[in-house]
Design a protein around this motif. Structure first.
Motif, PDB file in Angstrom:
ATOM      1  N   GLY A 111      53.831  16.117 114.061  1.00  0.00           N
ATOM      2  CA  GLY A 111      53.003  15.050 114.705  1.00  0.00           C
ATOM      3  C   GLY A 111      52.833  15.424 116.203  1.00  0.00           C
ATOM      4  N   GLY A 123      42.743  10.434 113.162  1.00  0.00           N
ATOM      5  CA  GLY A 123      44.193  10.368 113.207  1.00  0.00           C
ATOM      6  C   GLY A 123      44.425   9.003 113.897  1.00  0.00           C
ATOM      7  N   GLU A 154      46.273   9.253 109.851  1.00  0.00           N
ATOM      8  CA  GLU A 154      47.678   8.928 109.988  1.00  0.00           C
ATOM      9  C   GLU A 154      48.227   9.046 108.547  1.00  0.00           C
ATOM     10  N   ASP A 179      48.164  12.277 107.196  1.00  0.00           N
ATOM     11  CA  ASP A 179      49.388  13.328 107.691  1.00  0.00           C
ATOM     12  C   ASP A 179      50.703  12.793 107.224  1.00  0.00           C
ATOM     13  N   ARG A 212      53.011  15.387 104.544  1.00  0.00           N
ATOM     14  CA  ARG A 212      54.466  15.466 105.032  1.00  0.00           C
ATOM     15  C   ARG A 212      55.251  15.237 103.716  1.00  0.00           C
ATOM     16  N   PHE A 217      51.530  20.111 108.722  1.00  0.00           N
ATOM     17  CA  PHE A 217      50.819  19.420 109.538  1.00  0.00           C
ATOM     18  C   PHE A 217      49.660  20.132 110.269  1.00  0.00           C
ATOM     19  N   PRO A 218      48.403  19.567 110.598  1.00  0.00           N
ATOM     20  CA  PRO A 218      47.754  18.223 110.170  1.00  0.00           C
ATOM     21  C   PRO A 218      47.491  18.184 108.718  1.00  0.00           C
ATOM     22  N   GLY A 219      47.577  16.953 108.147  1.00  0.00           N
ATOM     23  CA  GLY A 219      47.270  16.652 106.654  1.00  0.00           C
ATOM     24  C   GLY A 219      45.941  16.972 106.252  1.00  0.00           C
TER      25      GLY A 219
END
Length: 365
Positions: free
Chosen positions: A44, A140, A168, A171, A175, A181-183
């Motif tokens: 992040g 995000g 968010e 991401d 994970r 990352f980034p998702g």
């Protein structure tokens, strides 16, 4: 000043140092220096890392933009900069740089709103924004439904995320799936090979008593994570592509459904989608389908203009100049929670003019 203002925009709200140059609604340069690789190992964005990266990238990125646009800094009619919302330290780097350039050049300074800039950037692709315009911004840091009758002075929030923003959630699920990352981009890529109907993940805030235009992705994120954990605990293989597709479908289903409803309820026949998640291919397809069915015209900038960039800041700055909005004062500061109802931060004209009398000889060389 030319009929169409020439404006340089600086964007440093998160991890991208963006510098754009716009003449009216024509994009001349869009230079970006990303620090995403520096954050990847942390899973992040780390604010301090982002701020330091902005400091290192600022002058080279501005020089690259000026060269790309083929203009001199002296030719500019104004300097625009994201004053908020965003990471406080990162914003301060951009605001400080903008003040320095504006002062040295003897040009007006415009502190503008990050979210309003995401709406205004569409003018660079599809021409002047209709008034009013409904905007769905998804990134995000935020998921918002906004109604704008004048992008320089009147932006009204209709709905927003009450917990995790869509970006968010992308991401966090990436994970959990160990996709990195980034998702957003990686989930989009895996989802293309999966079945969006394979797993019935929940649609947040879509019940009859829920807020009509607000978003919630926390419950969805938890449901997906628990589903994955249960599979792993049972020793079963996780169908990554199906999970990605089903999760992505749950997100874009809610986003598009609420956006189209807001347009219908407000009698608005245009929907603009912006923000980093607007680069998602499934969001674009589903939004187009639902807008066509509802008789709504959809406007979505090309993916590069959806993510954070300096072009969007320059676009809003140029609109401020064109409409004669007051420039910002030299005491302009970064505001990490600047409300979207403030598209820009005006100052006192006499203060600004007084300071510019000091810098007429042009300190920039």
């Amino acid at each position: 000043m030319a009929d169409e203002p020439l404006v340089l925009g600086i964007e440093t709200s998160c991890d991208e140092t963006g510098v754009g140059i716009v003449r009216g609604t024509t994009l001349l340069a869009d230079a970006v220096a990303s620090s995403v690789d520096e954050h990847a190992r942390f899973g992040g964005v780390v604010p301090e890392v982002a701020s330091r990266a902005h400091l290192e990238a600022m002058v080279p990125t501005i020089d690259r933009a000026l060269k790309e646009a083929g203009v001199s800094a002296r030719d500019l009619d104004g300097i625009a900069v994201t004053a908020g919302p965003g990471l406080a330290g990162a914003l301060l780097v951009g605001v400080s740089a903008a003040k320095a350039y504006a002062y040295a050049l003897g040009k007006p300074l415009y502190g503008v709103n990050h979210l309003a800039s995401h709406i205004c950037v569409d003018q660079l692709e599809h021409g002047a924004l209709p008034e009013p315009t409904m905007a769905l911004l998804v990134s995000g840091g935020h998921s918002s439904l906004l109604l704008s009758s004048d992008i320089t002075s009147d932006v009204r929030p209709m709905g927003a995320t009450i917990d995790d923003a869509a970006g968010e959630a992308f991401d966090k699920i990436a994970r959990v799936l160990n996709l990195g990352f980034p998702g957003g981009p990686v989930i989009d890529r895996y989802a293309k090979e999966g079945d969006p109907n394979a797993i019935a993940f929940p649609r947040g805030l879509t019940g009859p008593r829920d807020p009509v235009y607000d978003f919630s992705f926390s419950g969805l994120k938890t449901a997906v994570a628990r589903w994955i954990e249960a599979k792993r605990a049972a020793g079963e293989e996780v169908p990554v592509r199906d999970v990605a597709a089903s999760f992505q479908e749950a997100v874009v289903d809610v986003l598009t459904r609420k956006a189209v409803r807001a347009c219908k309820d407000e009698g608005v026949d245009h929907l603009m989608i912006g923000g980093g998640v607007a680069a998602n291919s499934r969001l674009r397809v589903l939004a187009q389908e639902r807008c066509e069915a509802a008789g709504i015209r959809l406007r979505v900038p090309r993916p590069k203009l959806c993510t954070d960039n300096g072009a969007m800041v320059a676009a809003l700055g140029a609109e401020m100049v064109a409409r004669g909005r007051a420039a910002s004062s030299w005491d302009l500061s970064a505001d990490s929670s600047l409300p979207v109802t403030e598209p820009h931060v005006p100052g006192h004209d006499h203060d600004h003019d007084h300071v510019h009398e000091v810098s007429k000889e042009n300190l920039y060389s």
